[in-house]
Design a protein around this motif. Structure first.
Motif, PDB file in Angstrom:
ATOM      1  N   ASP A 149     -57.545  55.095  47.825  1.00 23.71           N
ATOM      2  CA  ASP A 149     -57.016  54.438  49.026  1.00 23.71           C
ATOM      3  C   ASP A 149     -57.976  53.382  49.554  1.00 23.71           C
ATOM      4  O   ASP A 149     -57.556  52.284  49.963  1.00 23.71           O
ATOM      5  CB  ASP A 149     -56.745  55.470  50.123  1.00 23.71           C
ATOM      6  CG  ASP A 149     -55.549  56.356  49.805  1.00 23.71           C
ATOM      7  OD1 ASP A 149     -54.790  56.013  48.881  1.00 23.71           O
ATOM      8  OD2 ASP A 149     -55.396  57.392  50.488  1.00 23.71           O
ATOM      9  N   GLU A 150     -59.265  53.694  49.544  1.00 24.15           N
ATOM     10  CA  GLU A 150     -60.246  52.753  50.086  1.00 24.15           C
ATOM     11  C   GLU A 150     -60.437  51.539  49.173  1.00 24.15           C
ATOM     12  O   GLU A 150     -60.656  50.425  49.654  1.00 24.15           O
ATOM     13  CB  GLU A 150     -61.573  53.462  50.331  1.00 24.15           C
ATOM     14  CG  GLU A 150     -61.533  54.436  51.487  1.00 24.15           C
ATOM     15  CD  GLU A 150     -60.975  53.792  52.753  1.00 24.15           C
ATOM     16  OE1 GLU A 150     -61.668  52.923  53.333  1.00 24.15           O
ATOM     17  OE2 GLU A 150     -59.842  54.124  53.137  1.00 24.15           O
ATOM     18  N   ARG A 174     -57.567  49.359  49.959  1.00 23.76           N
ATOM     19  CA  ARG A 174     -57.724  48.714  51.264  1.00 23.76           C
ATOM     20  C   ARG A 174     -58.743  47.592  51.226  1.00 23.76           C
ATOM     21  O   ARG A 174     -58.520  46.506  51.765  1.00 23.76           O
ATOM     22  CB  ARG A 174     -58.130  49.758  52.308  1.00 23.76           C
ATOM     23  CG  ARG A 174     -58.305  49.199  53.724  1.00 23.76           C
ATOM     24  CD  ARG A 174     -58.738  50.283  54.687  1.00 23.76           C
ATOM     25  NE  ARG A 174     -60.097  50.746  54.426  1.00 23.76           N
ATOM     26  CZ  ARG A 174     -61.191  50.128  54.902  1.00 23.76           C
ATOM     27  NH1 ARG A 174     -61.096  49.033  55.640  1.00 23.76           N
ATOM     28  NH2 ARG A 174     -62.382  50.628  54.637  1.00 23.76           N
ATOM     29  N   ASN A 194     -56.541  43.424  50.089  1.00 27.75           N
ATOM     30  CA  ASN A 194     -57.292  42.602  51.039  1.00 27.75           C
ATOM     31  C   ASN A 194     -57.139  41.127  50.662  1.00 27.75           C
ATOM     32  O   ASN A 194     -57.583  40.707  49.591  1.00 27.75           O
ATOM     33  CB  ASN A 194     -58.765  43.004  51.022  1.00 27.75           C
ATOM     34  CG  ASN A 194     -59.590  42.283  52.072  1.00 27.75           C
ATOM     35  OD1 ASN A 194     -59.131  41.323  52.694  1.00 27.75           O
ATOM     36  ND2 ASN A 194     -60.815  42.741  52.267  1.00 27.75           N
TER      37      ASN A 194
END
Length: 279
Positions: free
Chosen positions: A35-36, A39, A44
């Motif tokens: 997930d990170e 993100r 991004n």
């Protein structure tokens, strides 16, 4: 806590994971880093990195592998296949690498520590390195105190509360931990000497000390008496107008030190009975 867990239909893992990792923790760690990465990099608009670049970075710099013959790029399924067969300490190795490279920021440190705490991991990130939150001795003391059964179930209640995934009552952990010691001292003082059921813990300890059962330095006994007062005066055992705000580190410390004290009492009880038999 889920209905099935509250009602006892499924087993709840209440033990701090120090030398193991539940499948749920392993899954949550995987979901966190995927997930990170999405993100920070893949979703991004300010990032110039794509999924293939991320995967190839992990493939070469962590797994130290070369591209398999016939593959033009490394896809996520190949990373996932490696992750699935990792041992628990290899998962932590991989997680440290991620936190030191791709996810090296305070926001992710806070997020992953929440994941570790929720799943009762025995480790937390300090900076970008995993550190144990409890020593092996503390774990053994807790297990030993629990197995002695001289505390009328108070330690188990404290452990059950600590083991909840949500809505943990830290004051309950503090209260049940110190109540465990109070019960154990009452039991031993009454069984071996002239202790009475309504004696305070201070009175029970005094009986044990006066009869040579506890021969520790006075400062040690005073320190424990102060802990008892701390748990009472702060409104934890006997609520007052002002409640002391306990954090999880304090509650865990109280549980561990009370477990260790009960283990010490039980050992001294065995030694005391042995001395009586040899007289």
């Amino acid at each position: 806590m889920k209905f099935s867990e509250r009602m006892g239909f499924v087993e709840v893992d209440n033990v701090i994971q120090f030398k193991s990792m539940s499948q749920r923790l392993k899954n949550d760690i995987f979901n966190f880093w995927r997930d990170e990465i999405e993100r920070l990099y893949l979703n991004n608009p300010y990032s110039n990195h794509n999924e293939t670049e991320i995967n190839e970075f992990l493939w070469t710099h962590y797994f130290h592998e070369t591209k398999p013959i016939g593959y033009d790029y490394i896809d996520t399924s190949q990373i996932t296949a490696y992750y699935k067969i990792m041992k628990f300490y290899e998962v932590y190795d991989f997680l440290e690498f991620l936190m030191q490279t791709l996810l090296n920021n305070p926001v992710d440190t806070k997020k992953i520590n929440q994941v570790l705490e929720l799943n009762h991991s025995g480790f937390r990130f300090i900076g970008n390195q995993l550190e144990p939150i409890s020593s092996e001795t503390d774990i053994k003391n807790l297990e030993s105190g629990l197995n002695l059964s001289i505390d009328d179930g108070h330690l188990q209640k404290a452990i059950n509360e600590l083991g909840k995934r949500e809505n943990i009552n830290l004051n309950t952990i503090m209260k049940e931990s110190i109540d465990a010691v109070e019960t154990a001292t009452h039991q031993i003082a009454a069984e071996l000497f002239d202790g009475q059921p309504k004696d305070t813990m201070g009175r029970s300890i005094a009986i044990l000390k006066d009869n040579g059962f506890i021969e520790n330095h006075p400062a040690y006994l005073k320190a424990f008496s102060n802990l008892y007062g701390y748990s009472s005066d702060g409104g934890i055992r006997h609520p007052k107008n002002r409640d002391y705000k306990v954090d999880q580190a304090e509650a865990t410390f109280m549980l561990e030190i009370c477990s260790a004290f009960i283990s010490m009492l039980s050992l001294k009880k065995s030694d005391y009975k042995t001395k009586d038999l040899n007289k």
